[in-house]
Write a protein that holds these residues in place. Sequence first.
Motif, short mmCIF file in Angstrom:
data_model
loop_
_atom_site.label_atom_id
_atom_site.label_comp_id
_atom_site.label_asym_id
_atom_site.label_seq_id
_atom_site.Cartn_x
_atom_site.Cartn_y
_atom_site.Cartn_z
N ARG A 38 0.84 -1.19 0.00
CA ARG A 38 0.00 0.00 0.00
C ARG A 38 0.88 1.24 0.00
O ARG A 38 2.03 1.20 0.43
CB ARG A 38 -0.94 0.00 1.21
N GLN A 39 0.31 2.32 -0.49
CA GLN A 39 1.04 3.58 -0.52
C GLN A 39 0.09 4.72 -0.21
O GLN A 39 -0.89 4.94 -0.94
CB GLN A 39 1.70 3.80 -1.88
N GLU A 44 6.24 6.30 1.31
CA GLU A 44 6.78 5.23 0.47
C GLU A 44 5.83 4.04 0.44
O GLU A 44 5.01 3.85 1.34
CB GLU A 44 8.14 4.78 1.03
N ARG A 45 5.97 3.27 -0.61
CA ARG A 45 5.16 2.05 -0.72
C ARG A 45 5.56 1.09 0.40
O ARG A 45 6.74 0.86 0.63
CB ARG A 45 5.36 1.41 -2.10
N GLU A 46 4.58 0.53 1.04
CA GLU A 46 4.80 -0.30 2.23
C GLU A 46 4.26 -1.70 2.01
O GLU A 46 3.14 -1.88 1.52
CB GLU A 46 4.07 0.35 3.41
N MET A 92 -3.50 3.69 -1.38
CA MET A 92 -3.72 2.91 -2.59
C MET A 92 -3.12 1.53 -2.32
O MET A 92 -1.98 1.43 -1.85
CB MET A 92 -3.02 3.57 -3.78
N TYR A 93 -3.87 0.49 -2.60
CA TYR A 93 -3.44 -0.86 -2.34
C TYR A 93 -3.11 -1.58 -3.65
O TYR A 93 -3.86 -1.48 -4.63
CB TYR A 93 -4.51 -1.63 -1.58
N TYR A 94 -1.98 -2.31 -3.62
CA TYR A 94 -1.50 -3.00 -4.81
C TYR A 94 -1.21 -4.46 -4.50
O TYR A 94 -0.66 -4.78 -3.44
CB TYR A 94 -0.19 -2.38 -5.29
#
Length: 123
Positions: A38-39, A44-46, A92-94
């Motif tokens: 997620r970001q 930063e993206r986590e 935002m989730y990836y």
Amino acid sequence: HVQLVESGGGSVQVGGSLTLSCKVSGWTYRRYWMGWFRQAPGKEREGVGCIDTGGNTRYTDSVKDRFTISKDNAKNILYLQMSSLKSEDTAMYYCAKPRSSNYCGRSSQAYDGWGQGTQVTVS
């Protein structure tokens, strides 16, 4: 080619629940560990967590006991069930495919397949 498509995001109240899905195609999905990231804006993206081919999972401390990752190999779908959501879960989730099939870690550099993301807003 490798494709990952997330869905299920939305707006939810604090304490609520949401389930995200990630439909994958283009590689032998069932042989790979998979990750969720997620970001949040300005951050930063986590790494949120990951699941191995046997269904075992790992999570970052901030989501343990609240989030659950699962997968349906027959349907090529990865899930992220989120409960007891907090405002700090807004991001935002990836979903992500690692370069190495048995990688489960927090380094986004180790992943070479990403979806477009799905927004989760908790307020």
